[in-house]
Write a protein that holds these residues in place. Structure first.
Motif, short mmCIF file in Angstrom:
data_model
loop_
_atom_site.label_atom_id
_atom_site.label_comp_id
_atom_site.label_asym_id
_atom_site.label_seq_id
_atom_site.Cartn_x
_atom_site.Cartn_y
_atom_site.Cartn_z
N GLY A 17 -6.51 -4.41 -8.42
CA GLY A 17 -5.39 -4.85 -9.22
C GLY A 17 -4.06 -4.78 -8.51
N LEU A 18 -3.99 -4.17 -7.33
CA LEU A 18 -2.76 -4.11 -6.57
C LEU A 18 -2.95 -4.96 -5.33
N ALA A 19 -2.63 -6.22 -5.43
CA ALA A 19 -2.87 -7.15 -4.32
C ALA A 19 -1.83 -6.97 -3.24
N ALA A 20 -2.14 -7.50 -2.05
CA ALA A 20 -1.19 -7.41 -0.94
C ALA A 20 0.07 -8.18 -1.28
N VAL A 21 1.21 -7.61 -0.93
CA VAL A 21 2.47 -8.25 -1.26
C VAL A 21 2.67 -9.47 -0.39
N GLY A 22 3.15 -10.57 -0.98
CA GLY A 22 3.41 -11.78 -0.23
C GLY A 22 4.86 -11.80 0.22
N VAL A 23 5.11 -12.03 1.51
CA VAL A 23 6.47 -12.04 2.03
C VAL A 23 6.66 -13.24 2.93
N ILE A 24 7.83 -13.36 3.55
CA ILE A 24 8.19 -14.52 4.34
C ILE A 24 7.24 -14.68 5.52
N PHE A 245 8.86 0.74 3.37
CA PHE A 245 8.76 -0.65 2.93
C PHE A 245 7.99 -0.70 1.62
N ILE A 246 8.28 -1.70 0.82
CA ILE A 246 7.57 -1.89 -0.44
C ILE A 246 6.23 -2.53 -0.15
N LEU A 247 5.18 -1.83 -0.50
CA LEU A 247 3.84 -2.35 -0.28
C LEU A 247 3.44 -3.32 -1.38
N GLN A 248 3.89 -3.05 -2.60
CA GLN A 248 3.52 -3.88 -3.74
C GLN A 248 4.59 -3.81 -4.81
N SER A 252 6.05 -4.16 -13.63
CA SER A 252 6.71 -2.86 -13.70
C SER A 252 6.21 -1.89 -12.63
N LEU A 253 5.25 -2.33 -11.80
CA LEU A 253 4.66 -1.46 -10.80
C LEU A 253 5.33 -1.67 -9.44
N VAL A 254 5.71 -0.54 -8.81
CA VAL A 254 6.29 -0.59 -7.47
C VAL A 254 5.58 0.46 -6.61
N ALA A 255 5.02 0.04 -5.49
CA ALA A 255 4.36 0.95 -4.55
C ALA A 255 5.11 0.90 -3.22
N THR A 256 5.60 2.06 -2.79
CA THR A 256 6.42 2.14 -1.59
C THR A 256 5.77 3.05 -0.55
N THR A 257 5.71 2.59 0.67
CA THR A 257 5.17 3.36 1.79
C THR A 257 6.30 3.92 2.64
N THR A 275 3.90 5.47 -5.91
CA THR A 275 3.74 4.37 -6.87
C THR A 275 4.34 4.77 -8.20
N THR A 276 5.13 3.86 -8.77
CA THR A 276 5.71 4.09 -10.09
C THR A 276 5.39 2.93 -11.01
N ILE A 277 5.31 3.22 -12.30
CA ILE A 277 5.16 2.21 -13.33
C ILE A 277 6.28 2.44 -14.34
N ASP A 278 7.11 1.43 -14.53
CA ASP A 278 8.30 1.56 -15.37
C ASP A 278 9.17 2.73 -14.91
N GLY A 279 9.21 2.94 -13.58
CA GLY A 279 10.05 3.99 -13.02
C GLY A 279 9.46 5.38 -13.08
#
Length: 307
Positions: A17-24, A245-248, A252-257, A275-279
């Motif tokens: 459910g946490l897919a790889a983040v798409g970037v430039i 860097f933000i992995l995902q 409301s989900l943010v995963a940071t490495t 990883t946070t959900i709604d902060g």
């Protein structure tokens, strides 16, 4: 070398459910003069430094459910020792040892004491069945079965000799990894994110030269979305350069490495996933990893010793 299609193994697996983040997508970089890691004029022999490339890691995460009874509820932290030995011919051994849980914070320790200071748990505060203890496990060690006798990097199975011929120029290394990403069927929009996740693995997982590790660190610093944290201390008090860097980021989900790098040896000191959900913290996907040892050794694989 010939690129091969293989399953993607990102640096940090954060679950279904946490897919790889798409970037430039990559742009404007010169092509590496040779992306095939062509055969060197002479064979590369095993290094003089040791018989195995060895990593010893202390991994910690908060147990995803609270323990205790009634108002005496508390969180516990689960530390584990993990070790891996790989010989230049690609044969690998793995060791694992849970170190026993303990209250996460001072407030959790007070609640644990009010709960009678239990040393074992069969159920969480909500009644979920668990098997937890404050005592270290006896641990285990054994050969890694069912894997090719090669080193895995960016979806590619590489020999020790091929690793020694990895590009040692940051732009060329980034280009090589980008080509590997596309061979592994990563969409163009996700290539930079894939490369960002793979680069830290060159700082500890595989036995590349210091020049390649330096190129990996420099390339990582320049990747889109990577933020410099300056001088940062790890859990052992060692100082290194911090990068995050933000992995995902999804709804409301943010995963940071965060990674901490010893820029003298160009080896990884520590990394973490928050990883946070709604902060709010999401314990299931939040952990820290401290590299206790990274490098060559002649010591034979054995059950991880207690720290």
């Amino acid at each position: 070398m010939r690129f091969v299609t293989a399953p993607i193994r990102p640096l940090i697996a954060i679950g279904v459910g946490l897919a790889a983040v798409g970037v430039i997508a990559l742009s404007g970089l010169p092509d590496a003069p040779d992306l095939r890691l062509a055969a060197s004029p002479r064979s590369v022999t095993a290094p003089a430094e040791g018989a195995y490339w060895h990593t010893r890691t202390l991994w910690k995460m908060t147990h995803p459910r609270q323990l205790g009874r009634g108002s005496n509820r508390y969180w516990v932290e689960e530390p584990r020792l993990m070790e891996e030995w790989t010989s230049p011919d690609g044969k690998a051994w793995s060791g694992y040892r849970p170190l026993g849980v303990s209250p996460k914070s001072a407030a959790d320790e007070k609640a644990w004491r009010r709960d009678g200071s239990p040393a074992m748990w069969k159920r969480t505060a909500e009644g979920t069945v668990v098997s937890l203890s404050t005592k270290p496990d006896k641990g285990m060690v054994g050969p890694v079965k069912g894997r090719p006798t090669t080193f895995f990097l960016a979806g590619q199975q590489l020999s020790y000799e091929e690793l020694q011929r990895m590009p040692s120029n940051p732009a060329e290394l980034k280009t090589w990894l980008g080509k590997a990403a596309r061979t592994a069927k990563v969409p163009d929009a996700g290539v930079d994110g894939y490369v960002t996740r793979v680069l830290p693995s060159l700082l500890h997982e595989v036995p590349v030269s210091k020049e390649v590790r330096t190129a990996a660190y420099q390339a990582l610093r320049a990747m889109p979305g990577v933020r410099s944290l300056g001088k940062v201390k790890d859990a052992r008090g060692r100082t290194g350069e911090g990068l995050s860097f933000i992995l995902q980021k999804q709804r409301s989900l943010v995963a940071t490495t965060q990674v901490i790098v010893d820029t003298g040896t160009m080896l990884l000191l520590a990394d973490s996933l928050k990883t946070t959900i709604d902060g709010k913290p999401f314990p299931n996907k939040t952990w820290t990893e401290t590299m206790l040892q990274v490098g060559w050794t002649d010591d034979e694989p054995s059950v991880p010793a207690l720290p």
